[in-house]
Write an enzyme that holds these catalytic residues in place. Structure first.
Site, PDB file in Angstrom:
ATOM      1  N   ASP A  34       0.829  -1.267   0.028  1.00  0.00           N
ATOM      2  CA  ASP A  34      -0.108   0.055  -0.045  1.00  0.00           C
ATOM      3  C   ASP A  34       0.827   1.286   0.018  1.00  0.00           C
ATOM      4  O   ASP A  34       0.483   2.210  -0.672  1.00  0.00           O
ATOM      5  CB  ASP A  34      -0.890  -0.029   1.334  1.00  0.00           C
ATOM      6  N   GLU A  58      -5.031   9.790   4.546  1.00  0.00           N
ATOM      7  CA  GLU A  58      -5.365  10.683   5.763  1.00  0.00           C
ATOM      8  C   GLU A  58      -4.314  11.851   6.088  1.00  0.00           C
ATOM      9  O   GLU A  58      -3.267  11.719   5.494  1.00  0.00           O
ATOM     10  CB  GLU A  58      -5.326   9.720   7.046  1.00  0.00           C
ATOM     11  N   ALA A  95      -7.454   2.384   7.736  1.00  0.00           N
ATOM     12  CA  ALA A  95      -6.195   2.291   8.192  1.00  0.00           C
ATOM     13  C   ALA A  95      -5.926   2.662   9.562  1.00  0.00           C
ATOM     14  O   ALA A  95      -6.320   2.435  10.436  1.00  0.00           O
ATOM     15  CB  ALA A  95      -5.091   2.860   7.034  1.00  0.00           C
TER      16      ALA A  95
END
Length: 256
Positions: free
Chosen positions: A45, A116, A157
């Protein structure tokens, strides 16, 4: 997309990813990024986010294959039927957050975040932060280790680890989540409309310095951070139909 798409392969520096890169290029050839129909990212990721930050502006769909530790944004790796898998893949459009930070020195730093944006204390002293939404103060003082704003794709996450909510893909919402809040102790955060402008003011930046991280891009000694969803930037990820991103996010809510 053509019946036989032109693929640009990218890989992380991990040995297994580099080995897969050589194998896939030998089988399918290598296309220049600017001429590609699709980008195939090989890694975890972290590498997918790196790919989106570096090449998202090209507007190419990205098909990832997991060759890293975490692969929530990736498909399973196997070389067989790659062209068929890409042809039948389901798209997921992601809209990043735009972050603008003002530092103690007076400089302004902008960045995008597909997962984020996190404000974190830099020292042993807790951060003191004021939170405003669309120009109106909503929380005069949050004393905490940090606070974050997460997209639906990023909500599973770091946000979820901080006890934030998992947001459905396409819900047009973002999560505002405190990290180890001391005061107000019972505040658990908020779910906001995606077009909300969030402003964080660091109330004591010299005694209690704060950094901000947009995905992996860190800026230290910030005094103010403004976050909003991008109005004009999107990226498209491609997923195998049997385990697309919407299904993955839904499934995370039923893990016990």
């Amino acid at each position: 997309m053509n019946s036989r798409p032109c693929i640009a392969f990218l890989a992380s520096s991990a040995p297994n990813a580099q080995e897969a890169l050589a194998d896939l290029v030998a089988c399918h050839g290598q296309c220049a990024l600017e001429e590609a129909d699709v980008i195939c990212a090989l890694g975890g990721d972290g590498f997918m986010l790196q790919t989106l930050h570096r090449y998202g502006a090209l507007g190419k769909p990205v098909y990832g294959m997991k060759l890293g530790t975490v692969g929530f944004l990736m498909n399973h790796h196997h070389r067989e039927d790659l062209l068929e898998r890409i042809a039948t893949a389901e798209p997921a459009k992601l809209r990043p957050l735009e972050m603008l930070a003002l530092t103690e020195s007076g400089s302004s730093v902008g960045s995008l975040a597909y997962n984020e944006v996190s404000l974190l204390r830099q020292t042993r002293q807790a951060a003191h932060v004021r939170i405003g939404l669309n120009g109106q103060t909503r929380l005069d003082e949050l004393i905490c280790d940090g606070v974050m704003v997460a997209t639906p794709a990023g909500s599973t996450a770091y946000n979820f680890s901080a006890h934030g909510p998992i947001l459905p893909l396409g819900s047009h919402t973002i999560a505002l989540t405190p990290i180890a809040a001391f005061r107000p102790r019972r505040w658990r955060g908020a779910i906001l409309k995606a077009d909300t402008e969030i402003r964080f003011e660091v109330l004591d930046p010299y005694k209690r310095p704060v950094s901000v991280t947009a995905d992996s891009h860190e800026t230290r000694d910030v005094v103010e951070v403004v976050i909003r969803e991008s109005a004009d930037r999107t990226v498209t990820l491609l997923f195998d139909p049997e385990h697309n991103l919407e299904e993955r996010i839904l499934s995370e809510q039923f893990v016990v």
